[in-house]
Design a protein around this motif. Structure first.
Motif, PDB file in Angstrom:
ATOM      1  N   ARG A  86     -12.800  64.507 -61.831  1.00 48.70           N
ATOM      2  CA  ARG A  86     -14.021  65.330 -61.785  1.00 48.70           C
ATOM      3  C   ARG A  86     -13.849  66.614 -62.595  1.00 48.70           C
ATOM      4  NH1 ARG A  86     -16.223  66.785 -55.967  1.00 48.70           N
ATOM      5  NH2 ARG A  86     -14.466  68.220 -55.993  1.00 48.70           N
TER       6      ARG A  86
ATOM      7  N   LYS B 170     -18.445  71.500 -61.466  1.00 50.68           N
ATOM      8  CA  LYS B 170     -17.907  72.486 -60.524  1.00 50.68           C
ATOM      9  C   LYS B 170     -17.512  73.698 -61.353  1.00 50.68           C
ATOM     10  CE  LYS B 170     -15.428  71.942 -56.192  1.00 50.68           C
ATOM     11  NZ  LYS B 170     -16.531  71.772 -55.237  1.00 50.68           N
TER      12      LYS B 170
ATOM     13  N   TYR C  47     -22.074  79.034 -58.482  1.00 48.83           N
ATOM     14  CA  TYR C  47     -21.864  79.816 -57.258  1.00 48.83           C
ATOM     15  C   TYR C  47     -22.431  81.218 -57.412  1.00 48.83           C
ATOM     16  CZ  TYR C  47     -19.445  76.158 -54.905  1.00 48.83           C
ATOM     17  OH  TYR C  47     -19.179  74.986 -54.264  1.00 48.83           O
TER      18      TYR C  47
ATOM     19  N   GLU D 118     -28.577  69.630 -52.031  1.00 53.47           N
ATOM     20  CA  GLU D 118     -27.329  69.742 -51.270  1.00 53.47           C
ATOM     21  C   GLU D 118     -27.270  71.065 -50.535  1.00 53.47           C
ATOM     22  OE1 GLU D 118     -23.699  70.127 -53.655  1.00 53.47           O
ATOM     23  OE2 GLU D 118     -24.946  70.130 -55.439  1.00 53.47           O
TER      24      GLU D 118
ATOM     25  N   SER E 235     -21.773  74.423 -50.457  1.00 60.82           N
ATOM     26  CA  SER E 235     -20.711  73.680 -51.140  1.00 60.82           C
ATOM     27  C   SER E 235     -20.492  72.328 -50.464  1.00 60.82           C
ATOM     28  CB  SER E 235     -19.426  74.492 -51.141  1.00 60.82           C
ATOM     29  OG  SER E 235     -19.122  74.853 -49.815  1.00 60.82           O
TER      30      SER E 235
ATOM     31  N   ASN F 158     -22.374  68.252 -49.753  1.00 58.31           N
ATOM     32  CA  ASN F 158     -23.450  67.269 -49.904  1.00 58.31           C
ATOM     33  C   ASN F 158     -24.073  67.051 -48.531  1.00 58.31           C
ATOM     34  OD1 ASN F 158     -21.161  66.120 -52.127  1.00 58.31           O
ATOM     35  ND2 ASN F 158     -23.247  66.402 -52.844  1.00 58.31           N
TER      36      ASN F 158
ATOM     37  N   GLY G 140     -19.620  64.901 -54.624  1.00 55.32           N
ATOM     38  CA  GLY G 140     -18.510  65.231 -53.726  1.00 55.32           C
ATOM     39  C   GLY G 140     -17.601  64.038 -53.475  1.00 55.32           C
ATOM     40  N   ILE G 141     -16.311  64.299 -53.390  1.00 55.02           N
ATOM     41  CA  ILE G 141     -15.339  63.245 -53.089  1.00 55.02           C
ATOM     42  C   ILE G 141     -15.450  62.888 -51.603  1.00 55.02           C
ATOM     43  CG2 ILE G 141     -12.852  62.721 -53.024  1.00 55.02           C
ATOM     44  CD1 ILE G 141     -12.795  64.724 -55.566  1.00 55.02           C
ATOM     45  N   THR G 142     -15.769  63.873 -50.771  1.00 52.45           N
ATOM     46  CA  THR G 142     -16.022  63.587 -49.356  1.00 52.45           C
ATOM     47  C   THR G 142     -17.281  62.725 -49.234  1.00 52.45           C
ATOM     48  OG1 THR G 142     -15.242  65.857 -49.017  1.00 52.45           O
ATOM     49  CG2 THR G 142     -15.980  64.656 -47.063  1.00 52.45           C
TER      50      THR G 142
ATOM     51  N   THR H 254     -21.109  67.280 -46.036  1.00 52.26           N
ATOM     52  CA  THR H 254     -19.761  66.774 -46.297  1.00 52.26           C
ATOM     53  C   THR H 254     -19.120  67.567 -47.429  1.00 52.26           C
ATOM     54  OG1 THR H 254     -20.460  65.168 -47.984  1.00 52.26           O
ATOM     55  CG2 THR H 254     -20.474  64.416 -45.700  1.00 52.26           C
ATOM     56  N   GLY H 255     -17.867  67.962 -47.249  1.00 52.69           N
ATOM     57  CA  GLY H 255     -17.139  68.686 -48.291  1.00 52.69           C
ATOM     58  C   GLY H 255     -15.695  68.871 -47.862  1.00 52.69           C
ATOM     59  N   THR H 256     -14.833  69.199 -48.814  1.00 50.09           N
ATOM     60  CA  THR H 256     -13.402  69.310 -48.532  1.00 50.09           C
ATOM     61  C   THR H 256     -13.097  70.346 -47.449  1.00 50.09           C
ATOM     62  OG1 THR H 256     -12.815  68.554 -50.731  1.00 50.09           O
ATOM     63  CG2 THR H 256     -11.177  69.912 -49.597  1.00 50.09           C
TER      64      THR H 256
HETATM   65  C1  LIG Z   1     -17.106  71.057 -54.206  1.00 49.52           C
HETATM   66  C2  LIG Z   1     -18.545  70.915 -53.893  1.00 49.52           C
HETATM   67  C3  LIG Z   1     -19.042  69.944 -52.997  1.00 49.52           C
HETATM   68  C4  LIG Z   1     -18.139  69.056 -52.164  1.00 49.52           C
HETATM   69  O1  LIG Z   1     -17.273  68.269 -52.906  1.00 49.52           O
HETATM   70  P1  LIG Z   1     -15.977  67.632 -52.215  1.00 49.52           P
HETATM   71  O2  LIG Z   1     -15.316  66.922 -53.327  1.00 49.52           O
HETATM   72  O3  LIG Z   1     -16.466  66.725 -51.151  1.00 49.52           O
HETATM   73  O4  LIG Z   1     -15.192  68.764 -51.672  1.00 49.52           O
HETATM   74  C5  LIG Z   1     -20.400  69.843 -52.835  1.00 49.52           C
HETATM   75  N1  LIG Z   1     -21.252  70.655 -53.477  1.00 49.52           N
HETATM   76  C6  LIG Z   1     -20.819  71.598 -54.333  1.00 49.52           C
HETATM   77  C7  LIG Z   1     -21.809  72.446 -55.026  1.00 49.52           C
HETATM   78  C8  LIG Z   1     -19.460  71.774 -54.566  1.00 49.52           C
HETATM   79  O5  LIG Z   1     -19.042  72.723 -55.403  1.00 49.52           O
END
Ligand SMILES: *Cc1c(COP(=O)(O)O)cnc(C)c1O
Length: 362
Positions: free
Chosen positions: A95, A197, A202, A233, A236, A238, A259-261, A301-303
């Motif tokens: 990514r 990203k 941000y 979304e 940070s 989804n 997102g990877i999550t 969902t997110g890291t």
């Molecule tokens: C990093 C991020 C996510 C989540 O991505 P993951 O890989 O699941 O951590 C979602 N939305 C945005 C805007 C992000 O920067």
């Protein structure tokens, strides 16, 4: 580039580690960092692990002026057997390269980046916290370092990896957040940089975040930038909805971060036999589902949080309370399962987990 070309300079003064029950997100950093330079015509060169330290950049470095930067976020966990594991780390570097494409930054070699990361973690292995819920947060990023005020892709970059021990996202167990639906500001539009990203996304989101926090909402739900109609979304994360038994998440449309999550949750749900639909979903549809009692659950969902149940949406003047403001059963099951796989407590049928090395702490 081969691993043996990587120079390692160990720090002579190791820092005192923070208490594992007092870790705050992103405030303390490990003893070392990885750094590598890019020079046009030469490619990436001089990969090295050095003591964590300030960067030396000219005030004219392009990153300060035109924001050419990309980043990633992932976590390393210590298992009960004292092994350090990573969750789908190759996906983060793949990514990173997608973000690089959009920002005119040269690709990094995914295998080499992963090797460098594993080496860095081994050097700072004592920094992976052990306490339940804690992890080592990893922040790879690339910045344009060329000293030049012209608007153009830079000719020099630095790829850096820093790491920070972090506490559990949920201090008192998983609990829902309140989200304000953003109807004024826009995070990203089709054709923009929403899919990458990059820091700029941000920067442009802070204002809406500030306004919603003042109203008592912890994050904002972004709608599409054109009609302010379709869900994109959350901050940070989804976003997913469970409506009348069907799990729905907005399709990747070019302005949503992949997102990877998000991907992992879709794969996990499919594995369990749930129907997951990736499609456009309007706020009106969510509202109608709520009104007719069919909005069963919503979660991000997110890291950072893995799963963040949504207990309330504020949309214009309408408050929608979901699951009585409590964590829904599907959100909880997803959270329990994914965190158990990520920390090595549960078997990983998908081969998502990568070992950094065997038994780093005996
Ligand atoms: C990093 C991020 C996510 C989540 O991505 P993951 O890989 O699941 O951590 C979602 N939305 C945005 C805007 C992000 O920067």
């Amino acid at each position: 580039m081969k691993e043996q070309e990587m120079e390692i300079t160990l720090s002579t003064t190791l820092k005192e580690k923070p208490k594992e029950d007092k870790l705050e997100f992103g405030k303390t950093f490990t003893d070392h960092m990885f750094i590598m330079d890019y020079t046009q015509g030469q490619g990436w060169h001089d990969p090295r692990i050095v003591p964590y330290q300030p960067l030396k950049l000219e005030p004219s470095a392009m990153i300060f002026h035109y924001g050419q930067s990309v980043f990633e976020g992932l976590k390393a966990y210590l298992t009960e057997d004292d092994e350090i594991i990573l969750f789908r780390p190759e996906k983060n570097f793949e990514r990173l390269n997608k973000s690089n494409d959009r920002l005119c930054i040269p690709h990094v070699d995914v295998d080499f980046a992963l090797t460098a990361l594993k080496k860095l973690i081994q050097v700072d292995k004592e920094w992976v916290p052990k306490l339940e819920g804690t992890s080592l947060y990893i922040r790879p990023f690339i910045i344009a370092t060329e000293p030049y005020l012209g608007v153009a892709p830079a000719g020099h970059y630095q790829f850096i990896i820093i790491m920070s021990p972090v506490g559990s996202y949920y201090k008192e167990g998983i609990h829902p957040v309140k989200i304000a639906v953003e109807t004024q500001f826009t995070r990203a539009v089709h054709g923009g940089t929403g899919e990458a990203k990059t820091g700029g996304n941000y920067a442009s989101s802070l204002k809406a975040q500030e306004v919603s926090e003042k109203m008592g909402y912890s994050q904002v739900l972004w709608l599409d930038g054109v009609e302010k109609k379709y869900v994109e979304e959350v901050g940070s994360m989804n976003v997913f909805f469970k409506i009348d038994g069907e799990v729905i998440t907005p399709e990747l449309n070019g302005s949503i971060l992949s997102g990877i999550t998000r991907t992992s949750i879709i794969e996990l749900l499919n594995h369990w036999g749930y129907q997951v639909t990736e499609r456009k979903i309007s706020m009106e549809e969510v509202y109608n589902a709520y009104k007719s009692g069919k909005l069963e659950e919503a979660f991000g969902t997110g890291t950072a949080a893995v799963i963040s149940p949504i207990g309330e949406f504020l949309w214009n003047d309408e408050k929608m309370v979901i699951q009585n403001g409590e964590t829904g059963p599907l959100s909880r099951k997803l959270y329990d399962t994914l965190t158990a796989i990520q920390t090595g407590k549960q078997e990983d049928p998908f081969n998502w987990v990568t070992k950094v090395s065997e038994k780093v702490r005996v």
